[in-house]
Design a protein around this motif. Structure first.
Motif, PDB file in Angstrom:
ATOM      1  N   VAL A   1      42.238  65.437  34.455  1.00 39.46           N
ATOM      2  CA  VAL A   1      43.647  65.033  34.428  1.00 39.46           C
ATOM      3  C   VAL A   1      44.038  64.346  35.734  1.00 39.46           C
ATOM      4  N   ALA A   2      43.474  64.798  36.851  1.00 38.36           N
ATOM      5  CA  ALA A   2      43.788  64.172  38.141  1.00 38.36           C
ATOM      6  C   ALA A   2      43.416  62.703  38.130  1.00 38.36           C
ATOM      7  N   ALA A   3      42.219  62.385  37.656  1.00 33.25           N
ATOM      8  CA  ALA A   3      41.776  60.995  37.605  1.00 33.25           C
ATOM      9  C   ALA A   3      42.594  60.202  36.590  1.00 33.25           C
ATOM     10  N   ALA A   4      42.909  60.823  35.442  1.00 32.89           N
ATOM     11  CA  ALA A   4      43.698  60.136  34.415  1.00 32.89           C
ATOM     12  C   ALA A   4      45.067  59.734  34.962  1.00 32.89           C
ATOM     13  N   CYS A   5      45.694  60.639  35.716  1.00 36.50           N
ATOM     14  CA  CYS A   5      46.997  60.328  36.313  1.00 36.50           C
ATOM     15  C   CYS A   5      46.875  59.210  37.344  1.00 36.50           C
ATOM     16  N   MET A   6      45.847  59.254  38.180  1.00 39.44           N
ATOM     17  CA  MET A   6      45.680  58.236  39.219  1.00 39.44           C
ATOM     18  C   MET A   6      45.389  56.865  38.603  1.00 39.44           C
ATOM     19  N   HIS A   7      44.656  56.844  37.497  1.00 34.86           N
ATOM     20  CA  HIS A   7      44.351  55.579  36.817  1.00 34.86           C
ATOM     21  C   HIS A   7      45.561  55.033  36.061  1.00 34.86           C
ATOM     22  N   GLY A   8      46.587  55.854  35.885  1.00 32.53           N
ATOM     23  CA  GLY A   8      47.749  55.422  35.113  1.00 32.53           C
ATOM     24  C   GLY A   8      47.499  55.400  33.619  1.00 32.53           C
ATOM     25  N   LEU A   9      46.589  56.244  33.145  1.00 30.38           N
ATOM     26  CA  LEU A   9      46.322  56.314  31.708  1.00 30.38           C
ATOM     27  C   LEU A   9      47.479  56.994  30.988  1.00 30.38           C
ATOM     28  N   TRP A  10      47.638  56.650  29.712  1.00 29.18           N
ATOM     29  CA  TRP A  10      48.639  57.334  28.898  1.00 29.18           C
ATOM     30  C   TRP A  10      48.163  58.759  28.674  1.00 29.18           C
ATOM     31  N   ILE A  11      48.925  59.710  29.124  1.00 24.86           N
ATOM     32  CA  ILE A  11      48.537  61.110  28.994  1.00 24.86           C
ATOM     33  C   ILE A  11      49.768  61.925  28.652  1.00 24.86           C
ATOM     34  N   GLU A  12      49.622  62.829  27.727  1.00 27.22           N
ATOM     35  CA  GLU A  12      50.744  63.644  27.280  1.00 27.22           C
ATOM     36  C   GLU A  12      51.316  64.452  28.443  1.00 27.22           C
ATOM     37  N   TYR A  13      52.634  64.483  28.564  1.00 25.16           N
ATOM     38  CA  TYR A  13      53.269  65.302  29.601  1.00 25.16           C
ATOM     39  C   TYR A  13      52.853  66.762  29.460  1.00 25.16           C
ATOM     40  N   ARG A  14      52.671  67.193  28.208  1.00 28.84           N
ATOM     41  CA  ARG A  14      52.254  68.577  27.973  1.00 28.84           C
ATOM     42  C   ARG A  14      50.937  68.885  28.687  1.00 28.84           C
ATOM     43  N   VAL A  15      50.010  67.943  28.671  1.00 27.51           N
ATOM     44  CA  VAL A  15      48.708  68.142  29.313  1.00 27.51           C
ATOM     45  C   VAL A  15      48.877  68.229  30.826  1.00 27.51           C
ATOM     46  N   VAL A  16      49.711  67.349  31.386  1.00 23.03           N
ATOM     47  CA  VAL A  16      49.953  67.370  32.830  1.00 23.03           C
ATOM     48  C   VAL A  16      50.683  68.643  33.226  1.00 23.03           C
ATOM     49  N   ARG A  17      51.656  69.044  32.395  1.00 28.07           N
ATOM     50  CA  ARG A  17      52.411  70.271  32.683  1.00 28.07           C
ATOM     51  C   ARG A  17      51.480  71.478  32.712  1.00 28.07           C
ATOM     52  N   GLN A  18      50.528  71.530  31.787  1.00 27.76           N
ATOM     53  CA  GLN A  18      49.581  72.647  31.763  1.00 27.76           C
ATOM     54  C   GLN A  18      48.729  72.665  33.024  1.00 27.76           C
ATOM     55  N   ALA A  19      48.286  71.481  33.469  1.00 26.32           N
ATOM     56  CA  ALA A  19      47.483  71.410  34.694  1.00 26.32           C
ATOM     57  C   ALA A  19      48.293  71.837  35.909  1.00 26.32           C
ATOM     58  N   LEU A  20      49.561  71.430  35.956  1.00 27.10           N
ATOM     59  CA  LEU A  20      50.428  71.837  37.066  1.00 27.10           C
ATOM     60  C   LEU A  20      50.680  73.334  37.037  1.00 27.10           C
ATOM     61  N   HIS A  21      50.937  73.857  35.842  1.00 25.28           N
ATOM     62  CA  HIS A  21      51.222  75.289  35.722  1.00 25.28           C
ATOM     63  C   HIS A  21      50.008  76.115  36.131  1.00 25.28           C
ATOM     64  N   ALA A  22      48.822  75.637  35.753  1.00 24.42           N
ATOM     65  CA  ALA A  22      47.596  76.363  36.099  1.00 24.42           C
ATOM     66  C   ALA A  22      47.149  76.079  37.525  1.00 24.42           C
ATOM     67  N   LEU A  23      47.777  75.063  38.155  1.00 20.76           N
ATOM     68  CA  LEU A  23      47.361  74.619  39.488  1.00 20.76           C
ATOM     69  C   LEU A  23      45.851  74.391  39.536  1.00 20.76           C
ATOM     70  N   SER A  24      45.384  73.616  38.561  1.00 20.89           N
ATOM     71  CA  SER A  24      43.953  73.358  38.450  1.00 20.89           C
ATOM     72  C   SER A  24      43.688  71.868  38.634  1.00 20.89           C
ATOM     73  N   VAL A  25      42.875  71.534  39.620  1.00 23.06           N
ATOM     74  CA  VAL A  25      42.519  70.146  39.899  1.00 23.06           C
ATOM     75  C   VAL A  25      41.000  70.023  39.781  1.00 23.06           C
ATOM     76  N   THR A  26      40.552  69.037  39.010  1.00 19.54           N
ATOM     77  CA  THR A  26      39.121  68.863  38.767  1.00 19.54           C
ATOM     78  C   THR A  26      38.481  68.003  39.853  1.00 19.54           C
ATOM     79  N   VAL A  27      37.370  68.497  40.377  1.00 22.37           N
ATOM     80  CA  VAL A  27      36.572  67.753  41.359  1.00 22.37           C
ATOM     81  C   VAL A  27      35.166  67.626  40.795  1.00 22.37           C
ATOM     82  N   ILE A  28      34.644  66.407  40.772  1.00 19.74           N
ATOM     83  CA  ILE A  28      33.326  66.130  40.210  1.00 19.74           C
ATOM     84  C   ILE A  28      32.290  66.075  41.328  1.00 19.74           C
TER      85      ILE A  28
END
Length: 324
Positions: free
Chosen positions: A83-110
């Protein structure tokens, strides 16, 4: 007083760079923590700080991007995915998905398999044999193709379609997404289905999501952005979705949104009555151009799949044949 001035300086610098602050110096950190207790400062993630007024003014995607930029400033060698990369790329992403990531405070690192890489409470580390990265807005993230593969493999078909359609519209080929998925063992049934149906015709996330819902409801994928010319006025109309039935009928579905009637930029100086009259004229023009049926739906209609399916089926929208 010197600590307060340094705190303000660091906060100002972070704001200019559109990121949360990871403070340097224990006195500044303690000063920030004191202001967290008074409500002047927010701490979206342990170790990160931002003025509360600014944080509350940001939308969900921007809030997530402020966190990611802060982590990238703190750890410039990290490659962000999901989700972090999707947001930075400006991809269309459901607010619900971003809200879940914010609520979980989970950031993906590859990370690559070499070395020791452990997840933590807030950092979800994923080891990948192929890490294709680019720098977007100063943040190192997975490539557009790898981001779509990474996200879609763990999403629903509808959410994955929204991302993939956006990426294809940005010029990424489906083969590139497939290559990244295969290289990193991400290919699954959802991703295969997304790659089968995603296209670059949707002009926004709502249109991509609606296409995905039509397919999930069992309808034949429609043509998109087809142009008709009103023979009476010469006006050109581009429709959102078009089905040509076996008996020669042309069925159009137009996606309406409340924003059409509330956003001043989209109203273009028209009154509400004027906007509705324009939509009526558009429908009449399409019928004169040979369209048999015009159906108008709203994003809210996608929530009731049964009612939507009945509405389209009753209008004669063709269904896909079940697999033998």
């Amino acid at each position: 007083m010197r600590d307060h001035a340094e705190m303000s300086r660091q906060l100002d610098e972070a704001e200019r760079e559109r990121r949360c602050l990871h403070p340097s110096g224990d006195p500044v950190r303690k000063a920030l923590l004191r202001r967290v207790r008074t409500g002047e400062i927010e701490t979206p993630m342990p170790g990160l700080f931002i003025r509360a007024q600014l944080w509350r003014s940001l939308g969900l995607v921007d809030q997530f991007k402020y966190i990611v930029r802060a982590l990238a400033h703190w750890h410039p060698d990290w490659v962000f995915g999901g989700v972090a990369a999707a947001c930075m790329h400006g991809l269309w992403i459901e607010y619900r998905v971003v809200r879940q990531a914010l609520h979980a405070l989970s950031v993906t690192v590859i990370s690559k398999p070499e070395g020791t890489h452990c997840s933590s409470t807030y950092i979800d580390r994923r080891c990948r044999s192929g890490v294709h990265s680019v720098v977007v807005d100063g943040v190192r993230v997975t490539s557009l193709a790898q981001t779509v593969a990474e996200c879609t493999a763990s999403m629903s078909f509808v959410d994955g379609m929204t991302l993939a359609c956006c990426a294809l519209r940005k010029g990424i080929r489906a083969e590139m997404i497939m290559m990244c998925a295969v290289e990193n063992s991400l290919m699954n049934d959802v991703l295969r289905k997304v790659l089968q149906y995603a296209n670059a015709n949707a002009e926004n996330g709502g249109e991509a999501k609606t296409l995905a819902v039509f397919i999930e409801c069992g309808f034949v994928p429609p043509a998109q952005q087809v142009e008709f010319v009103d023979p009476q006025t010469g006006r050109r109309y581009r429709v959102d979705y078009l089905w040509r039935t076996a008996d020669g009928r042309l069925i159009v579905v137009e996606l309406d949104g409340l924003v059409k009637y509330t956003d001043p930029a989209m109203m273009q100086g028209r009154t509400l009555a004027g906007a509705i009259d324009d939509e009526r004229e558009r429908t009449e023009g399409l019928l004169r151009a040979g369209v048999t049926t015009v159906i108008r739906i709203r994003m809210e209609d996608l929530a009731d799949r049964w009612a939507l399916t009945q509405k389209l089926a009753d209008a004669g929208v063709p269904m896909m044949q079940p697999a033998a």
